[in-house]
Structures are given as structure tokens and as C-alpha cells.
Design a protein around this motif. Structure first.
Motif, PDB file in Angstrom:
ATOM      1  N   THR A  23       5.241  -9.049  23.762  1.00  0.00           N
ATOM      2  CA  THR A  23       4.069  -8.509  24.470  1.00  0.00           C
ATOM      3  C   THR A  23       2.776  -8.744  23.700  1.00  0.00           C
ATOM      4  O   THR A  23       1.698  -8.405  24.187  1.00  0.00           O
TER       5      THR A  23
ATOM      6  N   VAL B  67       0.415 -13.987  20.732  1.00  0.00           N
ATOM      7  CA  VAL B  67       1.197 -15.221  20.620  1.00  0.00           C
ATOM      8  C   VAL B  67       2.363 -15.163  21.604  1.00  0.00           C
ATOM      9  O   VAL B  67       2.630 -16.120  22.343  1.00  0.00           O
TER      10      VAL B  67
ATOM     11  N   THR C  87      11.132  -7.482  22.729  1.00  0.00           N
ATOM     12  CA  THR C  87       9.988  -6.572  22.618  1.00  0.00           C
ATOM     13  C   THR C  87      10.437  -5.181  22.181  1.00  0.00           C
ATOM     14  O   THR C  87      11.565  -4.769  22.444  1.00  0.00           O
ATOM     15  N   GLY C  88       9.504  -4.462  21.543  1.00  0.00           N
ATOM     16  CA  GLY C  88       9.738  -3.056  21.233  1.00  0.00           C
ATOM     17  C   GLY C  88       9.209  -2.164  22.349  1.00  0.00           C
ATOM     18  O   GLY C  88       9.332  -0.940  22.292  1.00  0.00           O
TER      19      GLY C  88
ATOM     20  N   CYS D  56       5.661 -18.608  13.142  1.00  0.00           N
ATOM     21  CA  CYS D  56       4.198 -18.578  13.001  1.00  0.00           C
ATOM     22  C   CYS D  56       3.670 -17.235  12.536  1.00  0.00           C
ATOM     23  O   CYS D  56       2.491 -17.138  12.230  1.00  0.00           O
TER      24      CYS D  56
ATOM     25  N   SER E  65      -2.160 -22.518  12.259  1.00  0.00           N
ATOM     26  CA  SER E  65      -3.269 -22.843  13.163  1.00  0.00           C
ATOM     27  C   SER E  65      -4.586 -22.998  12.411  1.00  0.00           C
ATOM     28  O   SER E  65      -5.485 -23.694  12.872  1.00  0.00           O
TER      29      SER E  65
HETATM   30  N1  LIG Z   1       0.530 -19.179  11.765  1.00  0.00           N
HETATM   31  C1  LIG Z   1      -0.635 -19.026  12.357  1.00  0.00           C
HETATM   32  O1  LIG Z   1      -1.532 -19.862  12.279  1.00  0.00           O
HETATM   33  C2  LIG Z   1      -0.847 -17.796  13.192  1.00  0.00           C
HETATM   34  C3  LIG Z   1      -1.745 -17.801  14.256  1.00  0.00           C
HETATM   35  C4  LIG Z   1      -1.820 -16.670  15.080  1.00  0.00           C
HETATM   36  C5  LIG Z   1      -1.074 -15.550  14.777  1.00  0.00           C
HETATM   37  N2  LIG Z   1      -0.250 -15.576  13.692  1.00  0.00           N
HETATM   38  C6  LIG Z   1       0.589 -14.428  13.359  1.00  0.00           C
HETATM   39  O2  LIG Z   1       1.450 -14.185  14.453  1.00  0.00           O
HETATM   40  C7  LIG Z   1       1.728 -12.796  14.522  1.00  0.00           C
HETATM   41  C8  LIG Z   1       1.408 -12.306  15.935  1.00  0.00           C
HETATM   42  O3  LIG Z   1       0.018 -12.429  16.175  1.00  0.00           O
HETATM   43  P1  LIG Z   1      -0.594 -11.835  17.515  1.00  0.00           P
HETATM   44  O4  LIG Z   1      -2.034 -12.195  17.539  1.00  0.00           O
HETATM   45  O5  LIG Z   1       0.282 -12.181  18.654  1.00  0.00           O
HETATM   46  O6  LIG Z   1      -0.456 -10.260  17.213  1.00  0.00           O
HETATM   47  P2  LIG Z   1      -0.279  -9.056  18.253  1.00  0.00           P
HETATM   48  O7  LIG Z   1      -0.988  -9.374  19.515  1.00  0.00           O
HETATM   49  O8  LIG Z   1      -0.623  -7.827  17.509  1.00  0.00           O
HETATM   50  O9  LIG Z   1       1.287  -9.095  18.578  1.00  0.00           O
HETATM   51  C9  LIG Z   1       2.237  -8.821  17.619  1.00  0.00           C
HETATM   52  C10 LIG Z   1       3.450  -8.262  18.339  1.00  0.00           C
HETATM   53  O10 LIG Z   1       4.509  -8.167  17.389  1.00  0.00           O
HETATM   54  C11 LIG Z   1       5.294  -7.012  17.658  1.00  0.00           C
HETATM   55  N3  LIG Z   1       5.223  -6.160  16.459  1.00  0.00           N
HETATM   56  C12 LIG Z   1       4.123  -5.582  15.926  1.00  0.00           C
HETATM   57  N4  LIG Z   1       4.445  -4.898  14.814  1.00  0.00           N
HETATM   58  C13 LIG Z   1       5.780  -5.063  14.640  1.00  0.00           C
HETATM   59  C14 LIG Z   1       6.702  -4.602  13.668  1.00  0.00           C
HETATM   60  N5  LIG Z   1       6.327  -3.846  12.646  1.00  0.00           N
HETATM   61  N6  LIG Z   1       8.000  -4.953  13.798  1.00  0.00           N
HETATM   62  C15 LIG Z   1       8.405  -5.718  14.828  1.00  0.00           C
HETATM   63  N7  LIG Z   1       7.566  -6.180  15.785  1.00  0.00           N
HETATM   64  C16 LIG Z   1       6.272  -5.862  15.688  1.00  0.00           C
HETATM   65  C17 LIG Z   1       4.703  -6.362  18.896  1.00  0.00           C
HETATM   66  O11 LIG Z   1       5.355  -6.918  20.024  1.00  0.00           O
HETATM   67  P3  LIG Z   1       6.420  -6.087  20.918  1.00  0.00           P
HETATM   68  O12 LIG Z   1       5.856  -4.713  21.042  1.00  0.00           O
HETATM   69  O13 LIG Z   1       6.492  -6.855  22.203  1.00  0.00           O
HETATM   70  O14 LIG Z   1       7.701  -6.090  20.161  1.00  0.00           O
HETATM   71  C18 LIG Z   1       3.273  -6.864  18.888  1.00  0.00           C
HETATM   72  O15 LIG Z   1       2.709  -6.865  20.164  1.00  0.00           O
HETATM   73  C19 LIG Z   1       0.909 -12.142  13.428  1.00  0.00           C
HETATM   74  O16 LIG Z   1       1.695 -11.957  12.270  1.00  0.00           O
HETATM   75  C20 LIG Z   1      -0.178 -13.148  13.160  1.00  0.00           C
HETATM   76  O17 LIG Z   1      -0.709 -13.039  11.856  1.00  0.00           O
HETATM   77  C21 LIG Z   1      -0.134 -16.675  12.905  1.00  0.00           C
END
Ligand SMILES: NC(=O)c1ccc[n+]([C@@H]2O[C@H](COP(=O)([O-])OP(=O)(O)OC[C@H]3O[C@@H](n4cnc5c(N)ncnc54)[C@H](OP(=O)(O)O)[C@@H]3O)[C@@H](O)[C@H]2O)c1
Length: 325
Positions: free
Chosen positions: A156, A159, A178-179, A241, A268
């Protein structure tokens, strides 16, 4: 004067939306009127000071922006051009795009695809462009529709939501972890064939488990990534990622040397321009704009600090776009 979300440390950390003038802009050869920015996970970390994302103070937050070129000394850009900025240390070491104006380097900018408004480009943002980089990496590895179930973790989130929508549109059978059980319908509308509880993947597991996934997009790291590797089918691939569960990877070499699976690292921030242009072109082709809208919430710049706190508390679904003017 224009509004900017300014982060300061002297020595206490402070985040506030305030008026600044052009003398606050950093060096750069292109000045952009930012129409929309967004909140990614990394913006949440920076604005709440939860981890050391910011390495130069004072900082303007915002790793992403989209708008129109106002002034340019870069030969590739002229006033009026519609552009997108993702990463390159903007919002970390170079003042960012949660502001009505940003000064950037021409070599960092991508031409905004005609398919997208500035708002839509920021509804995608780094989160969505990273989801596309993950899909492209899995495709390069050989993943094809019909190969079997593809897992998306953090489904949710930003990403995750874009990855589910893209993979489903491309004909893959997507399983969303998802949680947020209450968001199962949202995930099905994005195209998930099946929704599972993230708890199934969140705790320590065996190094080799029942083979299930043809491919994986993982935004969580830690035990979730370890279990995803342990459940990936012979020869499959996992695009890693994110670290929303943790930075660690408590795994073994077993899935790699006994099942030939591949772990595909996705970055990215410093991705080369050719990868960015390919990702944005594919987003224009493969992302359904109506689904993008269902995952998008718009807020004004004045609401960004509160929204960043909610993002860090895991209370946000999909993507937040921030209106900067
Ligand atoms: N490598 C790169 O270049 C790059 C680029 C963009 C983002 N990222 C990384 O990708 C990740 C996601 O980014 P995002 O922008 O999608 O963030 P986001 O919108 O906050 O989504 C993260 C999702 O992960 C789940 N989550 C959050 N805390 C958690 C925990 N403690 N344990 C298990 N699941 C958890 C939740 O999904 P559910 O509630 O559905 O489980 C949450 O909606 C981050 O770590 C970010 O730093 C990396």
C-alpha cells in the motif's frame, strides 16, 4: 519571496514552512518554478529527522519536483520547458523541491513526458519511478507475464502501489503483501490477484522455503527480503529497493547457489540518465492514469510536515502530492 519547507539544525532540529527569497537558492544553472512536489519515504525521514538524510544545513526538503523552467544557462533547457527532478542528492545535500522555486543542475533534469501533468509526475515521484526501475530490472532478467506469481511487499506504500498497478497492467499475476488488511480492496482495484498479510514474511524463516515467486519487488528489506529470496522459484529474481522494515538482510547464500536466484539492487538516486528516461517513457506507456489518481492524495505545502509524520507512522496509503504554489 516564495514558500519553502526549510529544515535547520543549530543545534536543535527544526522544520517549518517559511518565506524565503532568491538569495536562499543554491548554485545551479537551471531555475525551476516548482508546481508540485511529493512526499516519499526519504522525505519523511528528512522532515521528521528520523535518520541522517540531510547532510547540509539549512536544507529545503523535497527529493522530487516538477514544474517549468524559469531561467537556464544549460544548453539543453529553455524557459517554459516542463521538467521532472528525481533524486541526485536534492533535498539531501542540495536544496530541494518542497518549495515554489528550486535551482538545479540541467544534467539532473528529465523532460516531463507529454502524457503527464506536473501533478501526475509527482504522484509518480521517486517512489513510482523506482517501482518502474524494479519492473525493468525484472524484465531484463527475463520475467514474462504468465511466468507465475509476482510478489510486491509494502504494497500500500508508494513504491508498492505503483509496482502493483504496473505489473498487473503488464499481465503479471500480482500478490500484494500488506500490513493493512482493510486496504485489500484498494490493492485488488490496483490489480492485485491476491493479498497476503505481511506478517507471513516478517519474521525469521528457513534459508530455503517452498518455491512460490517468479519475481519479487521488495520495499522492506530485513526478514521480508530474506524470506522473499527463500521463496523465489528456481532461476527467479528479486528486485530490492527499500528498507522500510530494516537495513539488515538476515539471509544465507542458499537461494543463490542452490536455486540460482538473482538479487537485483535498485538505486534511483544516482541512476544514469538513460535509465531515468527509459523508466519515465515506460511509465507514460504502462501506468493507467486513472489508477494513479486512486492512489493519490493532494495536500498544500503547509500540510507537508504533518503528512510526513503520518508517512513515518505507516498511516499513509499510496502517494501524496504537495502543491507548492
Ligand atoms: N532504492 C531506491 O532508490 C529507493 C527509491 C524509493 C524508495 N526507496 C525505499 O523504498 C521503501 C518504500 O518507499 P515508499 O516511498 O514506498 O514508502 P511508503 O510509501 O512509506 O511505503 C512503505 C510501506 O512499507 C510498509 N511498511 C512500513 N513500515 C513497515 C515496517 N516497519 N515493517 C514492514 N512493513 C512496513 C507499509 O506497507 P503496508 O502497510 O502495505 O505493509 C508502507 O506503506 C523505503 O524504504 C524507501 O526508502 C528506495
Amino acid at each position: 519571496m516564495f514558500q519553502a519547507l526549510v529544515l535547520e539544525k543549530d543545534p536543535e532540529f527544526r522544520a517549518a514552512v517559511r518565506e524565503v527569497d532568491d538569495s536562499f537558492l543554491p548554485d545551479g544553472d537551471v531555475t525551476v518554478a516548482i508546481e508540485y512536489s511529493t512526499l516519499n519515504y526519504k522525505d519523511g525521514l528528512a522532515i521528521t529527522n528520523k535518520s541522517p538524510v540531510v547532510r547540509s544545513w539549512p536544507m529545503v526538503a523535497g527529493i522530487d519536483g516538477s514544474g517549468t523552467v524559469l531561467e537556464s544557462r544549460a544548453s539543453a533547457w529553455k524557459p517554459g520547458d516542463a521538467v521532472v527532478l528525481n533524486g541526485f542528492g536534492v533535498g539531501e545535500t542540495h536544496k530541494g523541491c518542497l518549495a515554489a522555486k528550486a535551482r538545479l543542475k540541467g544534467e539532473w533534469l528529465v523532460r516531463r513526458p507529454a502524457a503527464f501533468t506536473a501533478r501526475q509526475a509527482m504522484a509518480i515521484g521517486t517512489a513510482g519511478y523506482t517501482a518502474m526501475l524494479c519492473v525493468l530490472a525484472l524484465e531484463r532478467h527475463g520475467l514474462k507475464p504468465g511466468a507465475g506469481e509476482v510478489l510486491v511487499t509494502g504494497a500500500t506504500g508508494g513504491v508498492g502501489s505503483v509496482a502493483v498497478a504496473l505489473l498487473a497492467r503488464l499481465g503479471h499475476q500480482v500478490v500484494a503483501a500488506t500490513g493493512k488488511a482493510a486496504e485489500a480492496d484498494y490493492l485488488r482495484k490496483l490489480g492485485a490477484a491476491n493479498v497476503i498479510d505481511r506478517a507471513e514474511l516478517a519474521t525469521p524463516g528457513k534459508p530455503l522455503q517452498k518455491e512460490r515467486w517468479a519475481g519479487v519487488v521488495d520495499a522492506l528489506g530485513s526478514h521480508t527480503l530474506a524470506n522473499a529470496c527463500a521463496q523465489t522459484r528456481y532461476g527467479g529474481a528479486v528486485a530490492a529497493c527499500g528498507l522500510a522494515q530494516g537495513m539488515d538482510l538476515p539471509s544465507s547464500v542458499a537461494p543463490f547457489i542452490l536455486r540460482g536466484i538473482s538479487l537485483l539492487g535498485i538505486d534511483s538516486v544516482m541512476a544514469p540518465m538513460a535509465s531515468r528516461e527509459q523508466a519515465w517513457a515506460r511509465l507514460a506507456r504502462d501506468l493507467d492514469p486513472q489508477l494513479l489518481e486512486t492512489m493519490t492524495t493532494e495536500i498544500p505545502l503547509s500540510g507537508a510536515i504533518e503528512a510526513a509524520q503520518k508517512l513515518m507512522a505507516g498511516q499513509v496509503r499510496g502517494r501524496i502530492v504537495v502543491r507548492t504554489i
